[in-house]
Design a protein around this motif. Structure first.
Motif, short mmCIF file in Angstrom:
data_model
loop_
_atom_site.label_atom_id
_atom_site.label_comp_id
_atom_site.label_asym_id
_atom_site.label_seq_id
_atom_site.Cartn_x
_atom_site.Cartn_y
_atom_site.Cartn_z
N PHE A 385 0.43 -5.97 37.72
CA PHE A 385 -0.80 -5.35 38.20
C PHE A 385 -2.04 -6.17 37.89
O PHE A 385 -3.15 -5.64 37.87
CB PHE A 385 -0.94 -3.95 37.58
N GLY A 386 -1.91 -7.44 37.63
CA GLY A 386 -3.09 -8.25 37.38
C GLY A 386 -3.47 -8.28 35.92
O GLY A 386 -2.68 -7.96 35.04
N HIS A 387 -4.71 -8.64 35.64
CA HIS A 387 -5.17 -8.79 34.26
C HIS A 387 -5.32 -7.41 33.60
O HIS A 387 -5.50 -6.40 34.27
CB HIS A 387 -6.49 -9.53 34.24
N PRO A 388 -5.28 -7.37 32.25
CA PRO A 388 -5.47 -6.09 31.56
C PRO A 388 -6.83 -5.48 31.91
O PRO A 388 -7.80 -6.17 32.20
CB PRO A 388 -5.39 -6.49 30.08
N LEU A 389 -6.89 -4.18 31.86
CA LEU A 389 -8.12 -3.47 32.20
C LEU A 389 -9.17 -3.65 31.11
O LEU A 389 -8.83 -3.83 29.94
CB LEU A 389 -7.82 -1.98 32.38
N PRO A 390 -10.44 -3.58 31.47
CA PRO A 390 -11.49 -3.61 30.43
C PRO A 390 -11.55 -2.27 29.71
O PRO A 390 -11.08 -1.25 30.22
CB PRO A 390 -12.76 -3.84 31.26
N GLY A 391 -12.14 -2.29 28.52
CA GLY A 391 -12.30 -1.07 27.76
C GLY A 391 -11.43 -1.03 26.52
O GLY A 391 -10.55 -1.87 26.31
N PRO A 392 -11.65 -0.03 25.66
CA PRO A 392 -10.84 0.09 24.42
C PRO A 392 -9.46 0.64 24.72
O PRO A 392 -9.20 1.19 25.79
CB PRO A 392 -11.67 1.09 23.59
N ARG A 393 -8.56 0.50 23.73
CA ARG A 393 -7.23 1.09 23.84
C ARG A 393 -7.31 2.58 23.55
O ARG A 393 -8.18 3.04 22.83
CB ARG A 393 -6.26 0.44 22.86
N PHE A 394 -6.41 3.34 24.14
CA PHE A 394 -6.31 4.75 23.77
C PHE A 394 -5.92 4.83 22.29
O PHE A 394 -5.07 4.06 21.83
CB PHE A 394 -5.27 5.45 24.64
N PRO A 395 -6.53 5.74 21.52
CA PRO A 395 -6.37 5.69 20.05
C PRO A 395 -4.94 5.78 19.55
O PRO A 395 -4.62 5.21 18.51
CB PRO A 395 -7.18 6.91 19.58
N ILE A 396 -4.06 6.49 20.24
CA ILE A 396 -2.69 6.66 19.77
C ILE A 396 -1.72 6.35 20.91
O ILE A 396 -2.12 6.25 22.06
CB ILE A 396 -2.42 8.08 19.25
N ALA A 397 -0.47 6.20 20.56
CA ALA A 397 0.58 6.01 21.56
C ALA A 397 1.07 7.38 22.04
O ALA A 397 1.27 8.29 21.24
CB ALA A 397 1.74 5.21 20.98
N ILE A 398 1.24 7.51 23.34
CA ILE A 398 1.73 8.76 23.94
C ILE A 398 3.09 8.48 24.55
O ILE A 398 3.20 7.67 25.47
CB ILE A 398 0.76 9.27 25.01
N PRO A 399 4.15 9.12 24.08
CA PRO A 399 5.47 8.89 24.68
C PRO A 399 5.53 9.46 26.08
O PRO A 399 4.72 10.29 26.49
CB PRO A 399 6.42 9.62 23.73
N ASP A 400 6.49 8.99 26.86
CA ASP A 400 6.67 9.51 28.20
C ASP A 400 7.18 10.94 28.20
O ASP A 400 6.72 11.78 28.97
CB ASP A 400 7.64 8.62 28.99
N PHE A 401 8.14 11.24 27.32
CA PHE A 401 8.76 12.55 27.31
C PHE A 401 8.85 13.08 25.89
O PHE A 401 9.09 12.30 24.95
CB PHE A 401 10.18 12.51 27.89
N ILE A 402 8.63 14.36 25.73
CA ILE A 402 8.93 15.04 24.47
C ILE A 402 9.59 16.37 24.80
O ILE A 402 9.34 16.95 25.87
CB ILE A 402 7.68 15.28 23.60
N PRO A 403 10.44 16.88 23.93
CA PRO A 403 11.00 18.22 24.17
C PRO A 403 9.93 19.28 23.91
O PRO A 403 9.19 19.21 22.94
CB PRO A 403 12.14 18.32 23.14
#
Length: 890
Positions: A385-403
């Protein structure tokens, strides 16, 4: 289905000038009603509203209190006013003697303060559910409006019966219908009110509402047998007699059955100042290091030690002081051991090292050393998708799925969210906070959950959240709401007041000249201020940043919040935890049961818990998606077409079916045809068709109603629309309107998330989504629309693409997370995956034997050898373990 004989209204009552003509039948039916509800020790109240007596210029209310021994006198009063009052009512919950003394066994014009209030109720003996057709106030209902109420009553009746409720009393109020369940609760208990709110949210519609105001303890209800005379009687809106439709023996509903159906408690922020006790973070880090290879001289021992230090500081987010004892334990296996100064130096270097992954990423990944490095996913995104987007990273990691509890994944949409046509729906803050709390339960493995304020801000408004976001996310304080700034201002005011009062009090006590009463008043005020300060201090979290904080050790300035999800909120997940106190739990998601399965696996198989697609729930509204679109994506993600489980090849786990060369299944046979909307050079996955023997064959627009299989409305119900068999037969126009809304949402999601949608008929003719929308709106070719199969596709790397779309909409450069405990490992399908040959070659170069790899995984050696030899499919666990042990593996 409820079978009753609905009593028709007595035509002689319509404007009758001879109330004696119906007096006997009124008395008999009213007395039978009272004997159903009133116990021998009970006091009740009789009220007649808007009584217009002959010759009177104005109408008046009449009221009185009666005991069980004078019910005959009570029904005589009711019969006397039948036909000249707007409605006659009684109180079904028992009242105390004080209320009885106001007007004992008498029925006179009501005066202020005569009617019973909640404080006059002894206990709750009945739960009333009122199905009231929506219409202008002050008029009677039409037959069609009553029919809507009857249909909703049948749905709620079936729902409660399946939940374990006994048979109720069913009443026809004249303009609607009532259900009465026998209960035994204290007068001030809020369970009935919360249950009615849940039923109103789940079943309420624009035609019929479930009245939540009838939950008060002193609630009046229709005295069945009397006339309901709202407004002037007309042909379409006649006055009708109320009556009991069903009155079988009524059993008491158990309070636990009520609580199981209740919605969760509201999720307040910062309701306690106690930091959740999380010693499990240290234990998880220790267990992780025990499975890492030791540091040996001549075998890249320096790199192994530094890697262990990075995992402690960066992976688990520990401070140097907390990580040092663990690294010293790891060093005890080193050959030769390192000095303590070297260990601390390694930890300091690890602290200063820049890492593309979020701090504490191993807590997100369940602390297993067999990880797929997230930088591979980042690299894939950059390449695609090209170069990384500008801006800060989201503060935490969000998994794709959780029960998540099933009723949160499959809940019906609220009526205002289904048919809201103009304007953007109001942001549901509680929804974001709930999913954030559930995410914290899995990462921190305790409840309450610790959350930094910057994470709340990021999910509510993205990377450019305004400074006033705290005023929108309110803190709950009983019935009073205070923002964080208001709490601080209140603290300052109390401190200033305390500084002014204390010297005056001290001087008065020391001199002894002050009046004793004045000194006591000052002392009481100081005591109140100190208590209030202590209460406010429990709301603010001014302690240091603990090790299990997701941002521990980072340079991001943040404050801590505590989310307290109670047992009702967590639902069946409570079965996984150990209760440590009131609304406090510790969780062990890997706890084994008999047979070797974990408790979480058991809950998944029992359908109490389902996999939920987390990014859409946490970030969907902030990214601009409507609640309908969020529910649509959540429903689709539960139905991605998979293969049949193969216990030999993959341990019984179904895998996603990949569509190649634009070849998809036909409608009525197993033949494959070309989809003109797909690119032959790309790979896709399909949504829908997880019905028996129909995998990947799409959706019927109207759905099916198979009571035996429990579908009852097809996929429209699974997408949150409360469609029923009666609605599909009687109100088809409304259902087709909902189908049009759903297709409009699909069109919007095709532009934003890249969904590909088309419709296919039995002869292989395709029509685009735009063509189908026009046909639905213009009601053309309805038979073709009923028979066609709606097909929905997405690129094979849709999880990565959607994660980037969320980041772009919210102003973040990247949202980490990816695959984590997902039902199928799709993230690995979009990363560069090593082959069995490359793993064998790298193992030979690194001196790693198959036996060592098997011990690392906890597998048998034969299982590893079969996969490396290509006899069975190479599993994701083995690939991740090989990448962990051999960083140079390509």
């Amino acid at each position: 289905m409820i079978t009753t004989n609905v009593a028709s209204a007595n035509s002689s009552l319509f404007g009758s000038t001879e109330p004696q003509h119906c007096a006997k039948s009124v008395e008999v039916e009213c007395l039978n009603t009272l004997r159903l509800f009133i116990a021998p020790d009970q006091i009740t109240q009789l009220v007649a509203f808007d009584v217009r007596e002959p010759g009177a210029r104005i109408s008046r209310h009449y009221a009185g209190f009666f005991d069980y021994q004078h019910l005959d006198q009570m029904v005589q009063c009711a019969a006397r006013f039948c036909g000249i009052a707007r409605g006659i009512y009684f109180t079904f919950n028992p009242l105390n003697r004080n209320a009885f003394e106001r007007r004992p066994n008498g029925f006179l014009p009501a005066q202020k303060g005569v009617l019973a209030c909640n404080n006059d109720v002894v206990s709750r003996r009945w739960l009333m559910i009122d199905f009231d057709p929506v219409r202008p106030p002050g008029i009677s209902a039409t037959d069609s409006e009553k029919r809507y109420a009857r249909n909703m009553l049948e749905r709620v009746y079936s729902f409660l019966t399946n939940a374990g409720f006994p048979h109720p009393i069913i009443g026809d109020s004249g303009n609607g219908y009532h259900l009465y369940y026998r209960i035994d609760l204290p007068a001030q208990d809020e369970l009935p009110h919360r249950l009615l709110k849940m039923l109103s949210k789940q079943f309420g519609s624009t035609e019929v509402e479930i009245d939540t105001t009838v939950a008060k303890a002193s609630q009046l209800t229709k005295l069945f047998g009397t006339l309901s005379a709202k407004g002037a009687p007309t042909v379409d809106r006649p006055h009708r007699r109320s009556s009991i439709l069903s009155a079988t023996s009524v059993a008491t509903v158990d309070a636990d059955v009520l609580r199981l159906l209740l919605p969760p408690d509201p999720l307040p922020i910062l309701t306690t100042g106690q930091v959740p006790n999380c010693p499990h973070v240290i234990q998880r880090a220790r267990s992780y290091l025990e499975r890492m290879p030791p540091s040996r001289s001549g075998h890249r021992g320096h790199d192994k030690l530094f890697e262990a230090a990075c995992r402690l500081v960066q992976g688990f987010g520990l401070s140097i002081d907390d990580a040092f004892p663990l690294l010293r334990e790891f060093n005890s296996r080193a050959e030769p051991p390192w000095t303590e100064s070297d260990l601390r130096h390694k930890l300091e270097d690890a602290q200063a090292r820049a890492d593309s992954r979020p701090r504490g990423y191993l807590l997100i990944a369940n602390a297993q050393p067999i990880q797929t490095s997230e930088h591979q996913t980042v690299s894939r995104i950059t390449n695609d998708f090209g170069h990384p987007l500008p801006g800060p990273r989201f503060p935490i990691a969000i998994p794709d799925f959780i029960p998540a509890p099933t009723y949160y994944v499959c809940d019906y949409l609220q009526p205002q969210w289904i048919e809201k046509r103009r304007g953007r729906p109001k942001f549901d803050y509680e929804n974001y906070v709930f999913w954030l709390a559930l995410h914290g339960v899995y990462t921190q493995q305790v409840a309450p959950v610790l959350v930094p304020d910057v994470i709340l801000a990021a999910g509510l408004g993205g990377a450019s959240t305004s400074k006033g976001w705290r005023n929108r996310l309110l803190l709950q304080n009983g019935s009073k709401r205070l923002s964080v700034e208001a709490v601080r201002n209140e603290q300052r005011r109390l401190q200033k007041e305390l500084e002014e009062i204390t010297p005056i009090l001290g001087a008065a006590v020391k001199s002894g000249h002050g009046e004793r009463a004045d000194i006591l008043v000052l002392a009481d005020r100081v005591f109140e201020v100190l208590n209030r300060q202590s209460e406010l201090k429990s709301k603010m979290f001014d302690v240091g940043c603990p090790a299990y904080c997701p941002l521990h050790g980072s340079r991001d300035k943040h404050e801590h919040y505590v989310l307290r999800p109670g047992s009702n909120l967590l639902g069946p997940l409570v079965e996984l935890g150990t209760e440590m106190g009131e609304r406090a739990f510790k969780f062990d998601f890997d706890r084994k049961q008999e047979g070797g399965a974990t408790l979480l696996d058991t809950l998944l198989r029992s359908n109490k818990v389902q996999w939920a697609y987390l990014p859409i729930q946490m970030l969907g509204q902030a990214a601009g998606l409507s609640p309908r679109q969020i529910r649509l994506i959540q429903g689709l993600m539960r139905e991605r077409t998979r293969t049949k489980p193969n216990f030999r090849q993959n341990g019984g786990k179904a895998r996603l079916v990949v569509i190649r060369n634009a070849q998809v299944k036909a409608v009525l046979q197993d033949a494959e045809i070309t989809c003109p909307f797909l690119n032959r050079e790309e790979k896709y996955i399909a949504f829908g068709g997880n019905l028996k023997n129909r995998r990947g064959q799409g959706y019927r627009l109207m759905g099916t109603f198979d009571d035996d299989l429990g579908h009852k409305g097809g996929w429209l119900r699974r997408l949150g629309y409360p469609v029923t068999r009666q609605m599909a037969e009687i109100e088809q126009e409304r259902v087709w309107r909902w189908i049009g809304m759903m297709l409009a949402d699909l069109a919007e999601l095709s532009r934003s998330l890249g969904l590909i949608v088309g419709a296919l008929d039995a002869v292989g003719r395709w029509r685009s989504l735009d063509e189908v929308r026009v046909m639905v709106n213009e009601e053309r070719d309805v038979q073709w629309l009923r028979r066609c199969s709606l097909r929905i596709f997405a690129p094979i790397d849709h999880l990565v693409r959607w994660r980037r779309w969320f980041a772009e909409r919210l102003g973040f450069s990247f949202i980490a997370g990816g695959d984590w405990s997902a039902p199928d490992n799709v993230s690995l399908a979009v990363t560069k995956r090593p082959s069995a040959e490359s793993i064998r070659a790298q193992m030979k170069a690194s001196g790693i034997k198959g036996k060592g790899l098997a011990e690392y995984l906890g597998w048998t050696e034969s299982r590893v050898s079969r996969q490396l030899a290509g006899k069975t499919e190479l599993s994701d666990e083995l690939v991740a373990a090989a990448q962990e042990l051999m960083p140079d593996l390509s």
